[in-house]
Design a protein around this motif. Structure first.
Motif, short mmCIF file in Angstrom:
data_model
loop_
_atom_site.label_atom_id
_atom_site.label_comp_id
_atom_site.label_asym_id
_atom_site.label_seq_id
_atom_site.Cartn_x
_atom_site.Cartn_y
_atom_site.Cartn_z
N ILE A 203 64.64 -2.40 38.37
CA ILE A 203 64.69 -3.30 36.28
C ILE A 203 65.57 -4.52 36.89
N ASN A 204 65.65 -4.66 38.40
CA ASN A 204 66.26 -6.07 39.18
C ASN A 204 66.07 -7.18 38.80
N ASN A 205 66.41 -8.00 38.46
CA ASN A 205 65.39 -9.11 38.14
C ASN A 205 66.60 -10.95 39.08
N ILE A 206 67.43 -10.13 39.57
CA ILE A 206 68.30 -11.16 40.16
C ILE A 206 67.60 -10.68 42.40
N GLU A 207 67.50 -11.60 42.51
CA GLU A 207 67.02 -11.21 44.39
C GLU A 207 68.69 -11.84 44.64
N ILE A 208 69.20 -11.02 45.64
CA ILE A 208 70.42 -11.26 46.79
C ILE A 208 70.26 -11.77 48.13
N ASN A 209 68.98 -11.48 48.29
CA ASN A 209 68.40 -11.15 50.23
C ASN A 209 67.67 -10.25 50.84
N ASP A 210 66.72 -9.61 51.35
CA ASP A 210 66.12 -8.79 51.37
C ASP A 210 66.56 -7.49 51.14
N ILE A 211 67.70 -7.02 51.49
CA ILE A 211 67.74 -5.65 51.29
C ILE A 211 69.49 -5.20 49.67
N TYR A 212 69.66 -6.61 49.45
CA TYR A 212 70.05 -6.30 47.41
C TYR A 212 69.48 -7.10 47.00
N SER A 213 69.89 -6.41 45.57
CA SER A 213 69.44 -7.34 45.08
C SER A 213 70.35 -7.16 43.05
N ALA A 214 69.59 -7.41 42.11
CA ALA A 214 70.62 -7.22 41.05
C ALA A 214 70.12 -7.61 39.50
N ILE A 215 70.79 -6.36 39.09
CA ILE A 215 70.16 -7.43 37.22
C ILE A 215 71.26 -8.34 36.88
N GLY A 216 70.77 -8.96 36.12
CA GLY A 216 70.67 -10.19 35.78
C GLY A 216 70.92 -10.69 34.14
N PHE A 217 72.02 -10.73 33.55
CA PHE A 217 71.92 -11.17 31.90
C PHE A 217 72.32 -12.59 31.61
N ARG A 218 71.44 -13.85 30.83
CA ARG A 218 72.45 -14.97 30.56
C ARG A 218 72.26 -15.32 29.59
N VAL A 219 72.57 -15.62 29.19
CA VAL A 219 72.39 -16.55 27.67
C VAL A 219 73.30 -18.08 27.39
N ASP A 220 73.51 -18.62 26.73
CA ASP A 220 73.85 -19.96 26.41
C ASP A 220 75.42 -20.35 26.85
N TYR A 221 76.18 -20.78 27.51
CA TYR A 221 76.99 -21.47 27.72
C TYR A 221 77.82 -21.16 26.16
N THR A 222 78.87 -21.05 25.78
CA THR A 222 80.00 -21.32 24.69
C THR A 222 81.73 -21.22 25.53
N GLU A 223 82.17 -21.79 25.14
CA GLU A 223 84.12 -21.57 26.41
C GLU A 223 84.39 -20.10 25.09
N ASP A 224 83.73 -19.94 24.49
CA ASP A 224 84.81 -18.06 23.68
C ASP A 224 84.31 -17.42 24.84
N ILE A 225 83.53 -17.71 25.28
CA ILE A 225 82.44 -16.49 26.11
C ILE A 225 83.40 -16.95 27.46
N GLU A 226 83.33 -18.02 27.76
CA GLU A 226 84.02 -18.10 29.41
C GLU A 226 85.94 -17.84 29.50
N LYS A 227 86.51 -17.54 28.17
CA LYS A 227 87.31 -17.50 27.81
C LYS A 227 87.39 -15.59 27.86
#
Length: 220
Positions: free
Chosen positions: A173-197
């Protein structure tokens, strides 16, 4: 420089005396004479059950009840009551911070729950980042265990990266390639200041410095 005089916990007797307090440093004999009426020179033989004692059962000590009398007699400024009040305030502050972080994380999870997960390489995201937040250094410190979380801020997006490379994890289910060994799940949303806060609260503003962003992850 002489350490400021104060009474500190030396010993605990659960059966008779309770908490016992002694000086944090030696004091002149004439000062000790002034407070002997409130103190006792303890030895292990002073206790009904020395095996139940924690701490050091030796030396001049007083019960918690007599602490203010000793402090007043010797004009001690750094009092036990003051320190206890400070510790209680620190405890309350820590509880409030934990509460704020939990509430912020709950909001973040709601925001990212159904967010898209396009395939991407972590290296590309880091290079394009304006900021990278690593809560409690969880991603950096747990990289060899395939765990940890990152929040990556780019010009238009915010990525929530969850390392999903531990033994037993479903890496399909991983969609983020880290290197040949590791990978991750990555969710993307549009940037807002509220989320960064919210991310700043959760991560306690733990940012990778710009010049070190790739260096922090070089061993992944």
């Amino acid at each position: 420089m002489t350490e400021e005089l104060k009474l500190v916990q030396k010993c605990y007797d659960p059966e008779e005396y309770g908490y016992l307090y002694g000086f944090n440093r030696e004091i002149p004999d004439f000062e000790l004479e002034d407070v002997k009426q409130y103190m006792k020179k303890f030895t292990p033989a002073s206790f009904k059950n020395v095996m139940a004692i924690s701490g050091d059962p030796h030396g001049w000590m007083c019960t918690e009840e007599n602490v203010p009398k000793v402090e007043e007699t010797l004009s001690i400024q750094d009092t036990l009551a003051k320190r206890q009040k400070q510790q209680e305030q620190k405890r309350k502050d820590a509880q409030e911070i934990r509460k704020q972080k939990e509430e912020a994380m709950n909001e973040i999870e709601k925001i990212f729950k159904d967010a898209p997960r396009p395939p991407q390489k972590l290296e590309i995201l880091i290079k394009a980042s304006k900021a990278v937040y690593d809560p409690a250094n969880s991603f950096r410190d747990n990289k060899f265990y395939g765990a940890g979380q990152l929040f990556i801020i780019t010009e238009k997006s915010i990525w929530y990266i969850i390392n999903n490379s531990s033994e037993g994890n479903n890496r399909k289910i991983n969609n983020i390639e880290i290197n040949d060994i590791y990978s991750a799940i990555g969710f993307r949303v549009d940037y807002t200041e509220d989320i960064e806060k919210l991310i700043k609260i959760v991560s306690e503003n733990n940012l990778y410095k710009e010049k070190n962003r790739m260096g922090e992850l070089k061993n992944l």
